[in-house]
Design a protein around this motif. Structure first.
Motif, mmCIF file in Angstrom:
data_model
loop_
_atom_site.group_PDB
_atom_site.id
_atom_site.type_symbol
_atom_site.label_atom_id
_atom_site.label_comp_id
_atom_site.label_asym_id
_atom_site.label_seq_id
_atom_site.Cartn_x
_atom_site.Cartn_y
_atom_site.Cartn_z
ATOM 1 N N PRO A 19 2.595 -0.729 -8.349
ATOM 2 C CA PRO A 19 2.253 -0.013 -9.583
ATOM 3 C C PRO A 19 3.062 1.267 -9.737
ATOM 4 N N ALA A 20 3.167 1.728 -10.973
ATOM 5 C CA ALA A 20 3.869 2.975 -11.257
ATOM 6 C C ALA A 20 3.045 4.163 -10.758
ATOM 7 N N GLY A 21 3.660 5.326 -10.738
ATOM 8 C CA GLY A 21 2.956 6.539 -10.325
ATOM 9 C C GLY A 21 3.306 6.955 -8.921
ATOM 10 N N GLU A 22 2.275 7.305 -8.152
ATOM 11 C CA GLU A 22 2.469 7.854 -6.817
ATOM 12 C C GLU A 22 2.581 6.796 -5.721
ATOM 13 N N TRP A 23 2.506 5.524 -6.067
ATOM 14 C CA TRP A 23 2.631 4.477 -5.053
ATOM 15 C C TRP A 23 4.071 4.424 -4.550
ATOM 16 N N ASN A 24 4.221 4.458 -3.219
ATOM 17 C CA ASN A 24 5.540 4.533 -2.600
ATOM 18 C C ASN A 24 5.495 3.727 -1.307
ATOM 19 N N VAL A 25 6.168 2.579 -1.290
ATOM 20 C CA VAL A 25 6.097 1.651 -0.157
ATOM 21 C C VAL A 25 7.036 2.139 0.941
ATOM 22 N N ARG A 26 6.461 2.924 1.843
ATOM 23 C CA ARG A 26 7.269 3.520 2.908
ATOM 24 C C ARG A 26 6.365 3.974 4.048
ATOM 25 N N ARG A 43 -1.771 4.920 4.663
ATOM 26 C CA ARG A 43 -2.762 3.845 4.840
ATOM 27 C C ARG A 43 -2.122 2.498 4.519
ATOM 28 N N LEU A 44 -2.736 1.431 5.025
ATOM 29 C CA LEU A 44 -2.352 0.081 4.642
ATOM 30 C C LEU A 44 -3.123 -0.316 3.391
ATOM 31 N N TRP A 45 -2.426 -0.961 2.449
ATOM 32 C CA TRP A 45 -3.029 -1.392 1.195
ATOM 33 C C TRP A 45 -2.683 -2.853 0.940
ATOM 34 N N MET A 46 -3.482 -3.494 0.065
ATOM 35 C CA MET A 46 -3.300 -4.912 -0.263
ATOM 36 C C MET A 46 -3.398 -5.105 -1.769
ATOM 37 N N GLN A 47 -2.529 -5.956 -2.318
ATOM 38 C CA GLN A 47 -2.603 -6.325 -3.730
ATOM 39 C C GLN A 47 -2.046 -7.733 -3.909
ATOM 40 N N ASP A 48 -2.268 -8.329 -5.097
ATOM 41 C CA ASP A 48 -1.762 -9.669 -5.376
ATOM 42 C C ASP A 48 -0.237 -9.661 -5.405
ATOM 43 N N ALA A 49 0.355 -10.692 -4.837
ATOM 44 C CA ALA A 49 1.820 -10.779 -4.811
ATOM 45 C C ALA A 49 2.373 -11.400 -6.086
ATOM 46 N N PHE A 50 1.621 -12.321 -6.704
ATOM 47 C CA PHE A 50 2.149 -13.068 -7.845
ATOM 48 C C PHE A 50 1.472 -12.717 -9.162
ATOM 49 N N GLY A 51 0.522 -11.809 -9.131
ATOM 50 C CA GLY A 51 -0.140 -11.382 -10.352
ATOM 51 C C GLY A 51 -0.067 -9.882 -10.486
ATOM 52 N N PRO A 84 -4.006 -1.934 -5.946
ATOM 53 C CA PRO A 84 -4.078 -2.025 -4.480
ATOM 54 C C PRO A 84 -5.456 -1.658 -3.945
ATOM 55 N N GLN A 85 -5.852 -2.349 -2.873
ATOM 56 C CA GLN A 85 -7.105 -2.075 -2.164
ATOM 57 C C GLN A 85 -6.787 -1.537 -0.773
ATOM 58 N N PRO A 86 -7.506 -0.516 -0.299
ATOM 59 C CA PRO A 86 -7.216 0.019 1.042
ATOM 60 C C PRO A 86 -7.735 -0.903 2.142
ATOM 61 N N LEU A 87 -6.953 -1.030 3.199
ATOM 62 C CA LEU A 87 -7.339 -1.836 4.360
ATOM 63 C C LEU A 87 -7.665 -0.979 5.571
ATOM 64 N N THR A 88 -7.266 0.286 5.540
ATOM 65 C CA THR A 88 -7.502 1.188 6.678
ATOM 66 C C THR A 88 -8.164 2.465 6.167
ATOM 67 N N PRO A 89 -8.919 3.148 7.031
ATOM 68 C CA PRO A 89 -9.639 4.355 6.603
ATOM 69 C C PRO A 89 -8.697 5.502 6.255
ATOM 70 N N LYS A 90 -9.197 6.439 5.467
ATOM 71 C CA LYS A 90 -8.378 7.572 5.027
ATOM 72 C C LYS A 90 -8.552 8.761 5.955
ATOM 73 N N ASP A 91 -7.561 9.662 5.906
ATOM 74 C CA ASP A 91 -7.611 10.942 6.626
ATOM 75 C C ASP A 91 -7.857 10.768 8.124
ATOM 76 N N THR A 92 -7.160 9.813 8.736
ATOM 77 C CA THR A 92 -7.362 9.550 10.167
ATOM 78 C C THR A 92 -6.117 9.835 11.000
ATOM 79 N N GLY A 93 -5.001 10.197 10.372
ATOM 80 C CA GLY A 93 -3.769 10.427 11.114
ATOM 81 C C GLY A 93 -3.125 9.153 11.613
ATOM 82 N N LEU A 94 -3.445 8.014 10.985
ATOM 83 C CA LEU A 94 -2.910 6.726 11.411
ATOM 84 C C LEU A 94 -1.736 6.308 10.523
#
Length: 259
Positions: free
Chosen positions: A78-85, A112-120, A124-134
């Motif tokens: 998605p547009a905006g602040e999403w940055n795959v890195r 964090r790790l996130w998940m979204q549909d590849a073909f639609g 994104p949905q979060p898969l890992t907890p926030k603010d954990t230093g991971l």
């Protein structure tokens, strides 16, 4: 002959003058391409995915999809602040994975790790907890246990060095619930890379190494039994560098070595 424009010129040493050719001018339109992969949707249509770095969007990276039927190119991220890195090992790599009709990715802002549909199209949905230093990278899909297996780097407050491990990240999410801390599958080495699962899901191979070595100096290859938890070293002895483990469909394990 007198040129009036010459009267306002200043003589400077070589390399100190102001040039109209700036680094921004050179790189602003240079889109970086990387990490291509081919995947088939539920209708049997092949799609090409890749990672695209965009200087004009503050350097953010997005997953892009190309349909081999319609020839259409679309942004999956998605547009905006999403940055795959990812910032695992600081230099990153292994930011995203396409599997089971989903895109799994590390987001630069929160790591964090996130998940979204590849073909639609989906948020994104979060898969890992926030603010954990991971931080996460190098994911592989484990369909037998509905999870991702990946490298995790834990940055704890007050610790000089982060702790690295191989972990399992559950994909069985409860609606509205905060994702759980990933399950540790291997730890004790300073660095981990390239978790790879056998086709039957019974064996997990991965590369590990220790300070002060770099991965091209001295690494070892381990295989962990996913039923008993037993782990054994199968390759690598100083000064050998072992890389890129790969299981064949028949269960044979291949790897690259400089021995």
């Amino acid at each position: 002959f007198f040129d009036p424009a010459m009267a306002n010129r200043t003589t400077k040493r070589y390399g100190e003058w102001t040039s109209p050719i700036t680094s921004q001018l050179i790189t602003s339109s240079s889109i970086a391409l990387g990490s291509p992969s081919l995947h088939v949707d539920s209708a049997g249509v092949p799609h090409v995915f890749w990672l695209e770095g965009r200087p004009l969007e503050k350097g953010r990276q997005v997953v892009v999809r190309y349909s081999t039927i319609t020839k259409q190119i679309e942004d999956v991220t998605p547009a905006g602040e999403w940055n795959v890195r990812t910032r695992v090992h600081e230099y990153g790599g292994g930011e995203y994975l396409i599997a089971d009709g989903k895109v799994f990715f590390s987001n630069f802002v929160d790591q964090r790790l996130w998940m979204q549909d590849a073909f639609g199209s989906s948020e994104p949905q979060p898969l890992t907890p926030k603010d954990t230093g991971l931080r996460f990278a190098n994911a592989t899909f484990d369909p037998h246990r509905n999870r991702l297996i990946c490298v995790m780097e834990h940055h704890e407050d007050g610790e000089q060095e982060p702790k690295n491990s191989i972990v399992g990240v559950s994909l069985s999410l409860q609606p509205g619930a905060e994702p759980a801390i990933p399950e540790c599958l291997a730890s004790g080495c300073d660095f981990y890379a390239s978790p790879t699962l056998s086709a039957d899901g019974n064996r997990l191979a991965f590369v590990a190494w220790m300070h002060p070595n770099m991965p091209w100096d001295d690494t070892s290859l381990f295989v962990a039994d996913q039923t008993t938890g037993a782990t054994r070293k199968v390759a690598g002895s100083p000064p050998e560098s072992v890389l890129d483990p790969f299981f064949t469909p028949g269960g044979d394990l291949y790897f690259v070595s400089d021995r």
